[in-house]
Write a protein that holds these residues in place. Structure first.
Motif, short mmCIF file in Angstrom:
data_model
loop_
_atom_site.label_atom_id
_atom_site.label_comp_id
_atom_site.label_asym_id
_atom_site.label_seq_id
_atom_site.Cartn_x
_atom_site.Cartn_y
_atom_site.Cartn_z
N TYR A 1 -5.30 2.47 9.64
CA TYR A 1 -4.56 2.49 8.37
C TYR A 1 -3.80 1.18 8.11
CZ TYR A 1 -5.80 7.34 7.81
OH TYR A 1 -6.52 8.51 7.65
N ARG B 1 -6.80 -0.46 5.78
CA ARG B 1 -7.31 0.21 4.59
C ARG B 1 -6.14 0.82 3.83
NH1 ARG B 1 -9.63 5.99 6.66
NH2 ARG B 1 -8.54 6.13 8.65
N TRP C 1 0.84 -1.20 0.00
CA TRP C 1 0.00 0.00 0.00
C TRP C 1 0.88 1.25 0.00
CZ3 TRP C 1 -3.92 -1.69 4.36
CH2 TRP C 1 -4.76 -2.68 3.83
N SER D 1 -6.19 3.52 2.00
CA SER D 1 -6.25 4.98 1.89
C SER D 1 -5.20 5.63 2.78
CB SER D 1 -7.64 5.49 2.27
OG SER D 1 -7.95 5.11 3.60
N ASN E 1 -1.39 13.74 1.16
CA ASN E 1 -1.55 14.26 -0.20
C ASN E 1 -0.75 15.53 -0.46
OD1 ASN E 1 -3.42 12.25 -1.03
ND2 ASN E 1 -5.02 13.28 0.15
#
Length: 406
Positions: free
Chosen positions: A385, A388, A321, A390, A396
């Protein structure tokens, strides 16, 4: 944490009640033991360079523990004892599965590594405390045990809280504290003898409270007190010789040590104060609050700030990930709030219990609950986290730095 304000009034009246027992086991099994087992599953294989021998057994152990603990807490709350001892039997089986994997890793380093030796002994105390808990639950249905209910319960509580939990915390501290502090001091040889002394003292106290050996609890309590004071001395020397500033992890550790010293004092006083008396009941309640919430919870929260984000980063890397920095997984601004609320609440609740001021004890419980629930929300965000792919909004930012993820 959410239940504490609703139960602390019962604690002022008498600690041996279904709601108190259920809440205590929610902390000792649901929170403390779960957290310690999770940390040991991550840390021990790395520390010993021996991977888990039976990883599938670890999965079974996890689910058996969750089912057993939930069943025990639920049926203890409503005072139904047959399902309680059945749940306790499941917990004993889970503890045995846990011991198989842990002893495979740490057993070969017995008496060679300080932390490994301590964890070998603490795992055996886990098995002993769980087995005694099963016997106590069976006794509620069949009434075969001799001796006082309160002394038998005290034996179980001390084997669990001191033999399993505190011995593990001391052992893990001896491995983690020098790394966290970048201490210039080599861990002194007295550390391993502190662990042995604690184990001997807890064993003697447990057997004495059960009436299986003579000599009285005061001798064994004195050994335990000296062992824990030695632990405080070792930790103080590491802090004094550190090369980095004190962070929130070590602030929690130091606050935990203060609560440990206070709980030692209260525990020692119970040798002369009858726990069944009005004042003895209040002292026993404050002793439990300072021990479970002040000493143990502070240490676990402090270590979780260092360890849990790293665990999540490792999981994400193995799953391929997007990488995250440790700072992106931690809400640093909440840490002082959690520290202040937890410790102010613990001291206020303990003081209110000793003074028999229900309103003060409930105020302290509300403050504890607020600090605890903030911690739960923050740490749940961090751990989420690992489940998942994301990333947090901060990830970002095109100018973010990933050095913390290495």
């Amino acid at each position: 944490m959410a239940a504490v304000p609703f139960v602390v009034g019962d604690l002022v009246d008498f600690f041996y009640q279904p709601r108190i027992l259920a809440l205590t086991h929610t902390f000792t099994l649901g929170w403390i033991s779960s957290a310690i087992m999770g940390v040991m599953y991550r840390v021990v294989p790395v520390m010993t360079k021996r991977p888990l021998r039976f990883p599938r057994l670890a999965r079974w152990q996890f689910w058996l523990f969750e089912i057993g603990a939930t069943g025990l807490i639920t049926h203890m709350l409503i005072g139904v004892w047959e399902p309680t001892w059945m749940s306790a039997a499941v917990i004993v089986l889970s503890a045995a599965f846990f011991a198989v994997n842990m002893l495979y890793c740490v057993g070969p380093a017995w008496h060679q590594g300080v932390s490994e030796t301590g964890m070998c002994m603490s795992v055996m105390f886990l098995l002993t405390a769980a087995s005694l808990g099963l016997v106590l639950a069976l006794d509620k249905s069949y009434g075969f045990l001799s001796g006082s209910v309160l002394t038998n319960l005290a034996s179980h509580a001390h084997l669990a809280a001191l033999g399993w939990v505190s011995l593990t915390i001391c052992s893990v501290s001896y491995r983690m504290a020098p790394a966290f502090l970048l201490s210039e001091l080599t861990l002194p040889r007295v550390a391993i003898w502190q662990l042995y002394s604690l184990a001997v003292g807890v064993t003697g106290l447990g057997l004495s409270l059960l009436g299986w050996i003579g000599g009285g609890a005061s001798i064994w309590s004195g050994i335990i007190m000296l062992a824990m004071l030695a632990y405080v001395g070792v930790l103080q020397s590491l802090v004094r010789n550190r090369r980095i500033s004190i962070d929130w992890t070590m602030r929690h550790a130091l606050a935990g040590v203060v609560c440990l010293l206070l709980s030692i004092g209260l525990g020692f006083s119970l040798l002369w104060i009858d726990p069944g008396s009005a004042i003895g009941n209040r002292v026993a309640g404050a002793y439990g609050v300072l021990g479970l919430l002040g000493w143990v919870t502070n240490l676990i929260i402090g270590m979780s700030y260092k360890l849990f984000p790293g665990f999540v980063v490792g999981v994400r890397e193995r799953r391929g990930w997007p990488k995250l920095a440790l700072a992106e997984l931690s809400l640093l601004s909440c840490r002082p709030v959690v520290f202040i609320l937890l410790n102010a609440g613990v001291l206020t609740a303990a003081g209110g219990l000793i003074a028999a001021h229900v309103a003060v004890a409930q105020l302290g419980a509300l403050v504890i609950a607020l600090g605890g629930l903030i911690y739960v929300a923050v740490m749940a965000r961090t751990l989420s986290y690992a489940y998942r792919a994301s990333v947090p909004p901060a990830a970002n930012d095109p100018f973010r730095i990933l050095s913390g993820s290495s």
